[in-house]
Scaffold this active site. Sequence first.
Site, PDB file in Angstrom:
ATOM      1  N   SER A 156     -73.378 -55.752 -65.813  1.00  0.00           N
ATOM      2  CA  SER A 156     -73.808 -57.152 -65.766  1.00  0.00           C
ATOM      3  C   SER A 156     -75.267 -57.234 -66.214  1.00  0.00           C
ATOM      4  O   SER A 156     -76.024 -56.263 -66.057  1.00  0.00           O
ATOM      5  CB  SER A 156     -73.708 -57.668 -64.325  1.00  0.00           C
ATOM      6  OG  SER A 156     -74.340 -58.937 -64.214  1.00  0.00           O
ATOM      7  N   TYR A 169     -75.503 -56.674 -55.378  1.00  0.00           N
ATOM      8  CA  TYR A 169     -74.727 -56.768 -56.632  1.00  0.00           C
ATOM      9  C   TYR A 169     -75.480 -56.104 -57.790  1.00  0.00           C
ATOM     10  O   TYR A 169     -74.955 -55.239 -58.488  1.00  0.00           O
ATOM     11  CB  TYR A 169     -74.452 -58.237 -56.944  1.00  0.00           C
ATOM     12  CG  TYR A 169     -73.703 -58.468 -58.234  1.00  0.00           C
ATOM     13  CD1 TYR A 169     -72.338 -58.228 -58.313  1.00  0.00           C
ATOM     14  CD2 TYR A 169     -74.354 -58.934 -59.377  1.00  0.00           C
ATOM     15  CE1 TYR A 169     -71.644 -58.446 -59.502  1.00  0.00           C
ATOM     16  CE2 TYR A 169     -73.669 -59.156 -60.559  1.00  0.00           C
ATOM     17  CZ  TYR A 169     -72.312 -58.907 -60.615  1.00  0.00           C
ATOM     18  OH  TYR A 169     -71.631 -59.121 -61.793  1.00  0.00           O
TER      19      TYR A 169
END
Length: 273
Positions: A156, A169
Amino acid sequence: MSTRESPDRDVQSDSRLTDRHVVVTGAAQGIGRGIAVRCARAGADVSVFDVDTETAAETASLVRETGSEAIVVEVDVADGDSVDDGVETAVDELGPVHGVVNNAGVQRSVPLLETTEAEWDRHFAVNAKGPFLVSKRVATQMIDDGIEGSIVNVSSVGAERPFRGQGAYGASKASVLALTTVLAKELSDHGITANAIKPGTVRTPMVDEWLEERAEQQDTTPEEVLSDSLDTHILDRAAQPVEIGHMVVLLLSAEGEWITGESIAVDGGYLKA
Ligand SMILES: NC(=O)c1ccc[n+]([C@@H]2O[C@H](COP(=O)([O-])OP(=O)(O)OC[C@H]3O[C@@H](n4cnc5c(N)ncnc54)[C@H](O)[C@@H]3O)[C@@H](O)[C@H]2O)c1
């Protein structure tokens, strides 16, 4: 606003993955579904790995509509036994695996000082340990079967430029980049490549939940959060899942054979904005 708003318009199908078997984890919905269907449009048969088999069956139907074969395999990527059984089933049903896409992931938006140990561990179990377990099992299988295949890890932009609330995350996604580098080095002797993709904002159920959480934390609306988020992309729109699929097909195909150890942003310019 960019005029390039219909990303799917030119690309309906090609034959770059004909006769290949691709495993996509977390392919029941969102980006994973987009990747699975895009790979199928390039000719690949697809094993749809997910914990949610009911929704995964819809992805399998979409894959079959392209003329490719698809199976649904119930796999929890955070569980080694589940991964081992899943890969065995995939090989039994669709033959040797040529490509694997580690896409399954979880995300909660929680400030670090409020992040529990369990939340931290869950992010790492699914987002970091999952790609390790699946890559290890599939690469071992590829070597046994004499397949010079490819691994694609979905990281990501949050690995490099996380928002507030993306502590667990972002850290778990950053670890995927290091994993990718070592996979590339250690598997090169077997002709196996490993790369990571860093998507920017893609409209999926995960992002819709993230928008709700951020809106509540900021006392605003999900639409405002989305608009602010898109302001930080050079191309001020969210992507469709298929746009991540286009890059996956390139990396899994012969055209991507000389790309390894790379982490590629497919992010509408987010990391450069
Ligand atoms: N949507 C975005 O903007 C965005 C941006 C950057 C990176 N990503 C990454 O892309 C990937 C897909 O994201 P998405 O937005 O499509 O998410 P999503 O939540 O819409 O879909 C994730 C899928 O993974 C599955 N899954 C979750 N835990 C699993 C497990 N333990 N084992 C097997 N399957 C599991 C879910 O059932 C679901 O089908 C994730 O790794 C995410 O971190 C997404």
